[in-house]
Design a protein around this motif. Structure first.
Motif, PDB file in Angstrom:
ATOM      1  N   LEU A   1      -5.788   1.631  -8.069  1.00 12.47           N
ATOM      2  CA  LEU A   1      -7.223   1.899  -7.604  1.00 12.47           C
ATOM      3  C   LEU A   1      -7.021   3.041  -6.872  1.00 12.47           C
ATOM      4  O   LEU A   1      -6.341   3.215  -6.018  1.00 12.47           O
ATOM      5  N   PRO A   2      -7.967   4.180  -7.041  1.00  9.12           N
ATOM      6  CA  PRO A   2      -7.927   5.271  -6.683  1.00  9.12           C
ATOM      7  C   PRO A   2      -8.070   5.373  -4.956  1.00  9.12           C
ATOM      8  O   PRO A   2      -8.632   4.309  -4.227  1.00  9.12           O
ATOM      9  N   GLY A   3      -6.998   6.031  -4.523  1.00  7.21           N
ATOM     10  CA  GLY A   3      -7.208   5.830  -3.002  1.00  7.21           C
ATOM     11  C   GLY A   3      -6.004   4.859  -2.578  1.00  7.21           C
ATOM     12  O   GLY A   3      -5.948   4.842  -1.280  1.00  7.21           O
ATOM     13  N   SER A   4      -5.372   4.026  -3.576  1.00  8.89           N
ATOM     14  CA  SER A   4      -4.646   2.993  -3.118  1.00  8.89           C
ATOM     15  C   SER A   4      -3.536   3.065  -4.004  1.00  8.89           C
ATOM     16  O   SER A   4      -3.288   4.010  -4.942  1.00  8.89           O
ATOM     17  N   THR A   5      -2.590   1.985  -3.696  1.00  8.96           N
ATOM     18  CA  THR A   5      -1.450   1.815  -4.689  1.00  8.96           C
ATOM     19  C   THR A   5      -1.800   0.368  -5.408  1.00  8.96           C
ATOM     20  O   THR A   5      -0.534   0.051  -6.261  1.00  8.96           O
ATOM     21  N   ARG A   6      -2.821  -0.142  -5.316  1.00 11.87           N
ATOM     22  CA  ARG A   6      -3.148  -1.389  -6.131  1.00 11.87           C
ATOM     23  C   ARG A   6      -3.051  -1.423  -7.372  1.00 11.87           C
ATOM     24  O   ARG A   6      -4.036  -0.443  -8.129  1.00 11.87           O
ATOM     25  N   THR A   7      -2.658  -2.142  -8.238  1.00  8.10           N
ATOM     26  CA  THR A   7      -2.752  -2.350  -9.567  1.00  8.10           C
ATOM     27  C   THR A   7      -3.787  -3.232  -9.891  1.00  8.10           C
ATOM     28  O   THR A   7      -4.435  -3.998  -9.130  1.00  8.10           O
TER      29      THR A   7
ATOM     30  N   VAL B   1      -3.233  -6.199 -11.059  1.00  2.00           N
ATOM     31  CA  VAL B   1      -2.573  -7.314 -10.758  1.00  2.00           C
ATOM     32  C   VAL B   1      -2.683  -7.593  -9.178  1.00  2.00           C
ATOM     33  O   VAL B   1      -1.841  -6.833  -8.568  1.00  2.00           O
ATOM     34  N   GLU B   2      -2.987  -8.766  -8.860  1.00  3.35           N
ATOM     35  CA  GLU B   2      -2.828  -8.919  -7.166  1.00  3.35           C
ATOM     36  C   GLU B   2      -1.363  -8.832  -6.685  1.00  3.35           C
ATOM     37  O   GLU B   2      -0.593  -9.809  -7.230  1.00  3.35           O
ATOM     38  N   GLY B   3      -1.077  -8.412  -5.656  1.00  2.69           N
ATOM     39  CA  GLY B   3       0.191  -8.396  -5.302  1.00  2.69           C
ATOM     40  C   GLY B   3       1.236  -7.229  -5.855  1.00  2.69           C
ATOM     41  O   GLY B   3       2.325  -7.391  -5.439  1.00  2.69           O
ATOM     42  N   VAL B   4       0.530  -6.596  -6.967  1.00  2.00           N
ATOM     43  CA  VAL B   4       1.476  -5.601  -7.415  1.00  2.00           C
ATOM     44  C   VAL B   4       0.983  -4.122  -7.039  1.00  2.00           C
ATOM     45  O   VAL B   4      -0.257  -3.961  -7.615  1.00  2.00           O
ATOM     46  N   PHE B   5       2.137  -3.328  -6.740  1.00  2.00           N
ATOM     47  CA  PHE B   5       1.663  -2.186  -6.274  1.00  2.00           C
ATOM     48  C   PHE B   5       2.612  -1.143  -6.994  1.00  2.00           C
ATOM     49  O   PHE B   5       3.705  -1.221  -7.451  1.00  2.00           O
ATOM     50  N   ALA B   6       2.046   0.218  -7.366  1.00  2.00           N
ATOM     51  CA  ALA B   6       2.774   1.127  -8.144  1.00  2.00           C
ATOM     52  C   ALA B   6       2.622   2.250  -7.188  1.00  2.00           C
ATOM     53  O   ALA B   6       1.624   2.836  -6.883  1.00  2.00           O
ATOM     54  N   VAL B   7       3.709   2.998  -7.035  1.00  2.47           N
ATOM     55  CA  VAL B   7       3.914   4.186  -6.210  1.00  2.47           C
ATOM     56  C   VAL B   7       4.774   5.129  -6.991  1.00  2.47           C
ATOM     57  O   VAL B   7       5.628   4.835  -7.989  1.00  2.47           O
ATOM     58  N   GLY B   8       4.779   6.301  -6.558  1.00  2.00           N
ATOM     59  CA  GLY B   8       5.733   7.595  -7.265  1.00  2.00           C
ATOM     60  C   GLY B   8       5.324   7.645  -8.462  1.00  2.00           C
ATOM     61  O   GLY B   8       4.217   7.608  -8.764  1.00  2.00           O
ATOM     62  N   ASP B   9       6.370   8.344  -9.406  1.00  2.00           N
ATOM     63  CA  ASP B   9       6.095   8.983 -10.578  1.00  2.00           C
ATOM     64  C   ASP B   9       5.637   8.037 -11.465  1.00  2.00           C
ATOM     65  O   ASP B   9       5.089   8.383 -12.608  1.00  2.00           O
ATOM     66  N   ALA B  10       5.870   6.748 -11.416  1.00  2.00           N
ATOM     67  CA  ALA B  10       5.393   5.712 -12.484  1.00  2.00           C
ATOM     68  C   ALA B  10       3.799   5.560 -12.507  1.00  2.00           C
ATOM     69  O   ALA B  10       3.233   5.238 -13.706  1.00  2.00           O
TER      70      ALA B  10
END
Ligand code: NDP
Length: 316
Positions: A263-269, A271-280
């Motif tokens: 989600l723009p401006g966040s790391t939320r994917t 799926v609830e509770g799953v966050f994506a960061v870095g190059d992935a």
């Protein structure tokens, strides 16, 4: 029996460790799975000179060891295992470690990174870190005043060639077709730079060198079969990156090349509770410092998510 965890971090590059530092300092005792290449892409770099705070630069593997220590100091547990599959259709979120151990997590921070694509020729490995690099921004500075080659024809290759043209005496751009895939504006920049020479219909045959490192590249024209040697000291790969996200296929929204959508401006994917960061989740910047930045965001987002979940439970 499944192990229960509050926060699981997958990946041990700057994004994963930074997420761990923040999550650990928030008292979440994260469990971090280090993956197949502990320390991530930076362990393949000698000197990191563009990470703020190190005026003399820092050795890549050393930096990753320091990040690990910092994460452990605040209570991060590190497991040298691989997350081999996940089931994000259930909650708590399910992860399988090394194809056998089941872990149930209340929040997952994905920091699995991306891997640069290589040509797959033996000399590439032989001269890794001795003239062969997959990151001009990281390593270009070491080749200032020297002659280098870049292989690729996309935006990365165009960007890297342009970047290197400001440091190096000459940049040879090795393009396998008679056209470039890069955007028009990036192509124009390359073509208008006097010290970039484009070698069309050209493929890399072998990288040449000796104990001192790379001394040249033998290329072959795939139309005429003609071979020639270009004397260079640095050989840069820019043929794309591959995000390490296969195990999340079918659960997470990704773009056509496999980068996780957040989600723009966040790391939320999605799926609830799953966050994506870095190059992935980042195909544009791909820097250690931006990875670390989003790692911090991921931990803060996870912390907020868990707090809201607890509130929900308390009121139900
Ligand atoms: P791309 O997949 O766009 O391009 C890869 C290039 O490498 C292609 O030109 C391809 O050639 C070439 N290539 C692939 N394999 C080989 C091989 N074995 N030998 C020789 N050449 C090879 O990757 P990029 O990393 O350039 O870009 C990825 C994405 O990131 C794109 O969407 C791009 O627009 C974006 N990006 C944007 C930037 C910006 O806006 N500033 C900067 C960098 C990337 P061929 O064309 O023949 O298939």
């Amino acid at each position: 029996m499944a192990t229960k965890e509050k926060v699981v971090i997958i990946g041990s590059g700057p994004a994963g460790y930074t997420a761990a530092i923040y999550a650990a300092r928030a008292g979440l005792r994260p469990m971090l799975y280090a993956g197949g290449q502990p320390g991530g892409q930076l362990t393949t770099t000698n000197d990191v000179e563009n990470f703020p705070g190190y005026p003399e630069g820092i050795n890549g593997p050393q930096m990753m060891m320091d990040l690990q220590k910092q994460a452990e100091r605040f209570g991060t547990r590190i497991h040298y295992g691989l997350v081999t599959s996940v089931d994000f259709s259930v909650y708590p979120l399910k992860l399988i470690i090394d194809e056998k151990d089941e872990v149930l997590a209340e929040a997952v921070i994905i920091a699995t990174g991306a891997s640069a694509k290589y040509l797959g020729i033996p000399s590439e490995e032989k001269f890794a870190n001795k003239g062969v690099s997959a990151c001009a921004i990281c390593d270009g500075y070491f080749y200032r005043g020297k002659e280098v080659a870049v292989v690729g024809a996309g935006d990365s290759a165009a960007e890297e060639a342009t970047y290197l043209s400001k440091l190096c005496t000459k940049v040879h751009l090795i393009v396998r077709r008679n056209e470039m895939r890069a955007s028009k504006i990036m192509q124009a920049r390359v073509k208008n730079t006097p010290n970039i020479e484009i070698h069309w219909n050209t493929e890399t045959d072998e990288i040449l060198g000796d104990d001192s490192g790379v001394t040249g590249v033998r290329v072959v024209n795939n139309k005429t079969g003609e071979k020639k040697v270009i004397p260079i000291q640095g050989f840069f790969l820019a043929i794309g990156h591959k995000p390490n996200t296969e195990i999340f296929n079918g659960y997470l929204n990704m773009d056509e090349t496999g980068y996780i959508k957040v989600l723009p401006g966040s790391t939320r994917t999605n799926v609830e509770g799953v966050f994506a960061v870095g190059d992935a989740a980042d195909k544009v910047y791909r820097q250690a410092v931006t990875a670390a930045g989003t790692g911090c965001m991921g931990a803060l987002d996870a912390e907020k998510f868990l707090a809201a979940k607890e509130m929900e439970l308390a009121h139900s």
